[in-house]
Design a protein around this motif. Sequence first.
Motif, PDB file in Angstrom:
ATOM      1  N   THR A  10       0.847  -1.186   0.000  1.00 58.06           N
ATOM      2  CA  THR A  10       0.000   0.000   0.000  1.00 58.06           C
ATOM      3  C   THR A  10       0.883   1.235   0.000  1.00 58.06           C
ATOM      4  O   THR A  10       2.012   1.221   0.468  1.00 58.06           O
ATOM      5  CB  THR A  10      -0.918   0.041   1.236  1.00 58.06           C
ATOM      6  N   ASP A  13      -1.416   6.859   3.505  1.00 56.28           N
ATOM      7  CA  ASP A  13      -2.032   6.594   4.799  1.00 56.28           C
ATOM      8  C   ASP A  13      -3.548   6.574   4.641  1.00 56.28           C
ATOM      9  O   ASP A  13      -4.143   7.575   4.255  1.00 56.28           O
ATOM     10  CB  ASP A  13      -1.602   7.696   5.776  1.00 56.28           C
ATOM     11  N   ASN A  14      -4.180   5.439   4.925  1.00 58.87           N
ATOM     12  CA  ASN A  14      -5.648   5.379   4.835  1.00 58.87           C
ATOM     13  C   ASN A  14      -6.278   5.339   6.217  1.00 58.87           C
ATOM     14  O   ASN A  14      -7.433   4.954   6.360  1.00 58.87           O
ATOM     15  CB  ASN A  14      -6.102   4.212   3.957  1.00 58.87           C
ATOM     16  N   SER A  15      -5.555   5.780   7.228  1.00 56.91           N
ATOM     17  CA  SER A  15      -6.060   5.705   8.602  1.00 56.91           C
ATOM     18  C   SER A  15      -7.286   6.590   8.835  1.00 56.91           C
ATOM     19  O   SER A  15      -8.022   6.368   9.797  1.00 56.91           O
ATOM     20  CB  SER A  15      -4.958   6.072   9.601  1.00 56.91           C
ATOM     21  N   TYR A  17      -9.904   6.371   7.412  1.00 56.64           N
ATOM     22  CA  TYR A  17     -11.065   5.510   7.209  1.00 56.64           C
ATOM     23  C   TYR A  17     -11.256   4.507   8.349  1.00 56.64           C
ATOM     24  O   TYR A  17     -12.135   3.650   8.272  1.00 56.64           O
ATOM     25  CB  TYR A  17     -10.946   4.761   5.884  1.00 56.64           C
ATOM     26  N   ALA A  18     -10.438   4.607   9.378  1.00 58.74           N
ATOM     27  CA  ALA A  18     -10.500   3.652  10.484  1.00 58.74           C
ATOM     28  C   ALA A  18     -11.767   3.847  11.308  1.00 58.74           C
ATOM     29  O   ALA A  18     -12.221   4.971  11.527  1.00 58.74           O
ATOM     30  CB  ALA A  18      -9.272   3.802  11.369  1.00 58.74           C
ATOM     31  N   GLY A  19     -12.293   2.727  11.772  1.00 62.17           N
ATOM     32  CA  GLY A  19     -13.426   2.764  12.682  1.00 62.17           C
ATOM     33  C   GLY A  19     -12.958   3.080  14.092  1.00 62.17           C
ATOM     34  O   GLY A  19     -11.766   3.314  14.336  1.00 62.17           O
ATOM     35  N   LYS A  23      -9.382  -0.092  13.111  1.00 60.87           N
ATOM     36  CA  LYS A  23      -9.242  -0.925  11.917  1.00 60.87           C
ATOM     37  C   LYS A  23      -9.843  -0.250  10.689  1.00 60.87           C
ATOM     38  O   LYS A  23     -10.878   0.401  10.779  1.00 60.87           O
ATOM     39  CB  LYS A  23      -9.918  -2.277  12.123  1.00 60.87           C
ATOM     40  N   VAL A  24      -9.186  -0.427   9.547  1.00 66.43           N
ATOM     41  CA  VAL A  24      -9.700   0.039   8.266  1.00 66.43           C
ATOM     42  C   VAL A  24     -10.255  -1.178   7.544  1.00 66.43           C
ATOM     43  O   VAL A  24      -9.538  -2.150   7.310  1.00 66.43           O
ATOM     44  CB  VAL A  24      -8.581   0.699   7.429  1.00 66.43           C
ATOM     45  N   THR A  55     -20.878   6.592   4.677  1.00 65.65           N
ATOM     46  CA  THR A  55     -19.658   5.786   4.642  1.00 65.65           C
ATOM     47  C   THR A  55     -18.493   6.729   4.933  1.00 65.65           C
ATOM     48  O   THR A  55     -18.671   7.947   4.966  1.00 65.65           O
ATOM     49  CB  THR A  55     -19.424   5.116   3.265  1.00 65.65           C
ATOM     50  N   PRO A  56     -17.292   6.210   5.104  1.00 68.81           N
ATOM     51  CA  PRO A  56     -16.147   7.098   5.313  1.00 68.81           C
ATOM     52  C   PRO A  56     -15.655   7.779   4.033  1.00 68.81           C
ATOM     53  O   PRO A  56     -14.655   8.487   4.061  1.00 68.81           O
ATOM     54  CB  PRO A  56     -15.057   6.175   5.862  1.00 68.81           C
TER      55      PRO A  56
END
Length: 160
Positions: A10, A13-15, A17-19, A23-24, A55-56
């Motif tokens: 990857t 940074d896709n953090s 989108y974390a719940g 967790k993503v 949604t995120p």
Amino acid sequence: MTETVTEYRTEGDNSIYAGADGKVVPVVTRAGEEDTNTAQSGDAIRVSGVSIQHTPATKIWFGQVSNVPGYRSLPHHHGEAETGGYVLRGHGRIYYGENYSEFQDMKTGDWVFVPPFMPHVEANMSVTQELVWLTARTPENLVVNLEDVADDTLAEFRRA
């Protein structure tokens, strides 16, 4: 026997989108749980499957647009948003240009791109069948309704 290991790479940074648990994960919008509180244009009904509303997602709107037989949208544009569409069923027409005198027809299986800030009218050219298409828009479902025009100014359009 050698075990194959798949490595997923990857970038970035896709953090964001974390719940709550950090967790993503993918987000599924279940049938019947779509967002229906979307910007409408007269008789063009938009239902959101992926959007910032539920949604995120922050850079895309993806949904379904439909027109009942013989109906059309108000004149409108989508601001800065680029719009892509895919016709699931029906015969649609997009009117654009001066006095909406130009048009492009679309039928089942066709794809369409509408540039940002382009005033247009989306019409169902059938008086017996619904027009349904999937639409993706980035960055969001921007809809700016414009002054309406008379049906008879739109070439070959007729109401059911």
